[in-house]
Design a protein around this motif. Structure first.
Motif, PDB file in Angstrom:
ATOM      1  N   THR A  21     -28.804  33.349 -28.236  1.00 48.17           N
ATOM      2  CA  THR A  21     -29.864  32.894 -27.358  1.00 48.17           C
ATOM      3  C   THR A  21     -29.850  31.373 -27.277  1.00 48.17           C
ATOM      4  O   THR A  21     -29.743  30.700 -28.299  1.00 48.17           O
ATOM      5  CB  THR A  21     -31.238  33.364 -27.876  1.00 48.17           C
ATOM      6  N   GLN A  22     -29.948  30.852 -26.061  1.00 47.55           N
ATOM      7  CA  GLN A  22     -30.007  29.410 -25.863  1.00 47.55           C
ATOM      8  C   GLN A  22     -31.424  28.923 -26.133  1.00 47.55           C
ATOM      9  O   GLN A  22     -32.385  29.474 -25.614  1.00 47.55           O
ATOM     10  CB  GLN A  22     -29.626  29.051 -24.422  1.00 47.55           C
ATOM     11  N   THR A  23     -31.551  27.898 -26.944  1.00 43.93           N
ATOM     12  CA  THR A  23     -32.843  27.271 -27.188  1.00 43.93           C
ATOM     13  C   THR A  23     -33.015  26.159 -26.158  1.00 43.93           C
ATOM     14  O   THR A  23     -32.174  25.265 -26.091  1.00 43.93           O
ATOM     15  CB  THR A  23     -32.912  26.674 -28.608  1.00 43.93           C
ATOM     16  N   PRO A  24     -34.067  26.210 -25.350  1.00 42.33           N
ATOM     17  CA  PRO A  24     -34.250  25.154 -24.352  1.00 42.33           C
ATOM     18  C   PRO A  24     -34.539  23.812 -25.021  1.00 42.33           C
ATOM     19  O   PRO A  24     -35.281  23.750 -26.011  1.00 42.33           O
ATOM     20  CB  PRO A  24     -35.432  25.628 -23.517  1.00 42.33           C
ATOM     21  N   VAL A  25     -33.942  22.773 -24.480  1.00 38.91           N
ATOM     22  CA  VAL A  25     -34.163  21.417 -24.996  1.00 38.91           C
ATOM     23  C   VAL A  25     -34.402  20.478 -23.824  1.00 38.91           C
ATOM     24  O   VAL A  25     -33.985  20.751 -22.697  1.00 38.91           O
ATOM     25  CB  VAL A  25     -32.976  20.895 -25.833  1.00 38.91           C
TER      26      VAL A  25
ATOM     27  N   THR B 226     -36.722  20.029 -28.828  1.00 42.30           N
ATOM     28  CA  THR B 226     -37.221  21.350 -28.466  1.00 42.30           C
ATOM     29  C   THR B 226     -38.603  21.192 -27.837  1.00 42.30           C
ATOM     30  O   THR B 226     -39.184  20.097 -27.833  1.00 42.30           O
ATOM     31  CB  THR B 226     -37.317  22.264 -29.703  1.00 42.30           C
TER      32      THR B 226
ATOM     33  N   ASP C 168     -41.378  21.967 -28.967  1.00 45.13           N
ATOM     34  CA  ASP C 168     -42.377  21.477 -29.924  1.00 45.13           C
ATOM     35  C   ASP C 168     -42.032  20.083 -30.460  1.00 45.13           C
ATOM     36  O   ASP C 168     -42.516  19.673 -31.517  1.00 45.13           O
ATOM     37  CB  ASP C 168     -42.592  22.473 -31.061  1.00 45.13           C
TER      38      ASP C 168
ATOM     39  N   ASP D  99     -39.266  18.834 -31.692  1.00 48.22           N
ATOM     40  CA  ASP D  99     -38.389  18.764 -32.861  1.00 48.22           C
ATOM     41  C   ASP D  99     -37.057  18.157 -32.413  1.00 48.22           C
ATOM     42  O   ASP D  99     -36.414  18.675 -31.495  1.00 48.22           O
ATOM     43  CB  ASP D  99     -38.190  20.174 -33.425  1.00 48.22           C
TER      44      ASP D  99
ATOM     45  N   VAL E 190     -33.441  17.854 -32.383  1.00 49.25           N
ATOM     46  CA  VAL E 190     -32.372  18.758 -32.812  1.00 49.25           C
ATOM     47  C   VAL E 190     -30.983  18.255 -32.429  1.00 49.25           C
ATOM     48  O   VAL E 190     -29.979  18.875 -32.781  1.00 49.25           O
ATOM     49  CB  VAL E 190     -32.589  20.186 -32.257  1.00 49.25           C
TER      50      VAL E 190
ATOM     51  N   ARG F 257     -28.947  24.844 -36.517  1.00 45.97           N
ATOM     52  CA  ARG F 257     -29.461  25.997 -35.767  1.00 45.97           C
ATOM     53  C   ARG F 257     -29.180  25.909 -34.268  1.00 45.97           C
ATOM     54  O   ARG F 257     -29.359  26.882 -33.548  1.00 45.97           O
ATOM     55  CB  ARG F 257     -30.950  26.187 -36.038  1.00 45.97           C
ATOM     56  N   MET F 258     -28.709  24.739 -33.806  1.00 45.99           N
ATOM     57  CA  MET F 258     -28.413  24.546 -32.380  1.00 45.99           C
ATOM     58  C   MET F 258     -26.920  24.595 -32.087  1.00 45.99           C
ATOM     59  O   MET F 258     -26.514  24.535 -30.927  1.00 45.99           O
ATOM     60  CB  MET F 258     -28.969  23.196 -31.914  1.00 45.99           C
TER      61      MET F 258
ATOM     62  N   GLN G  82     -24.134  26.264 -28.944  1.00 46.85           N
ATOM     63  CA  GLN G  82     -24.831  26.398 -27.667  1.00 46.85           C
ATOM     64  C   GLN G  82     -24.367  25.372 -26.640  1.00 46.85           C
ATOM     65  O   GLN G  82     -24.924  25.295 -25.547  1.00 46.85           O
ATOM     66  CB  GLN G  82     -26.350  26.260 -27.869  1.00 46.85           C
TER      67      GLN G  82
END
Length: 168
Positions: free
Chosen positions: A2-6, A53, A55, A57, A59, A84-85, A88
């Protein structure tokens, strides 16, 4: 995966402490003082990029500068991506976004140093150079024996360019 939006943005001085913590988590990157990180986030913010991120953070981060004798060059000092990134494509996204920003100011070349065996950094920059359509060359910039008294690996200079804003 899953891609974490940044969100990618210029760093701010208030990012300095978070940058210091990020670099400490990204072994084997050399840690700098918090003060140095504050300067990277303030005085050198035009040649740096932060990934946050939702919130807030921190990254990912790329620090760089334009050498005074080569103002058409972006020297990339460090690329840090939180574990954790990874995987991606964040490092490449940050690098290409930063290059696009500085290309509008006359930057046509990229330089970085990579220690031999750092396959992740070599792959990142070679992919970026391909996407930019830029040839590159390498040579030892700082040798382990001559510059680091044998306490650090060689630092190979990678220099790529020219590229134009149309290829970014």
């Amino acid at each position: 995966m899953t891609q974490t939006p940044v969100t990618l943005r210029k760093p701010e001085a208030t990012d300095g402490s978070a940058l210091n913590a990020l670099v400490e988590r990204c072994k084997p990157l050399d840690t700098n003082s918090v003060y140095c990180n504050l300067l990277q986030c303030s005085d050198f913010s035009d040649t740096a990029i932060a990934a946050l991120t939702a919130d807030e953070d921190l990254v990912g981060f790329i620090s760089g500068y334009r050498p005074p004798t080569r103002p058409n060059t972006l020297f990339v000092w460090q690329v840090a991506v939180d574990s954790r990134m990874r995987g991606q494509g964040l490092a490449l996204k940050m690098l290409m976004t930063l290059v696009q920003r500085v290309a509008t100011e006359g930057v046509t070349h990229i330089e970085t140093t990579i220690s031999p065996g750092n396959e992740g950094s070599e792959a990142l920059f070679k992919k970026a150079f391909r996407e930019l359509g830029a040839d590159y060359d390498t040579h030892i910039l700082f040798s382990s024996a001559e510059h680091f008294n044998g306490k650090h690996d060689d630092e190979m200079l990678y220099r790529a360019g020219p590229f134009t804003t149309m290829t970014v």
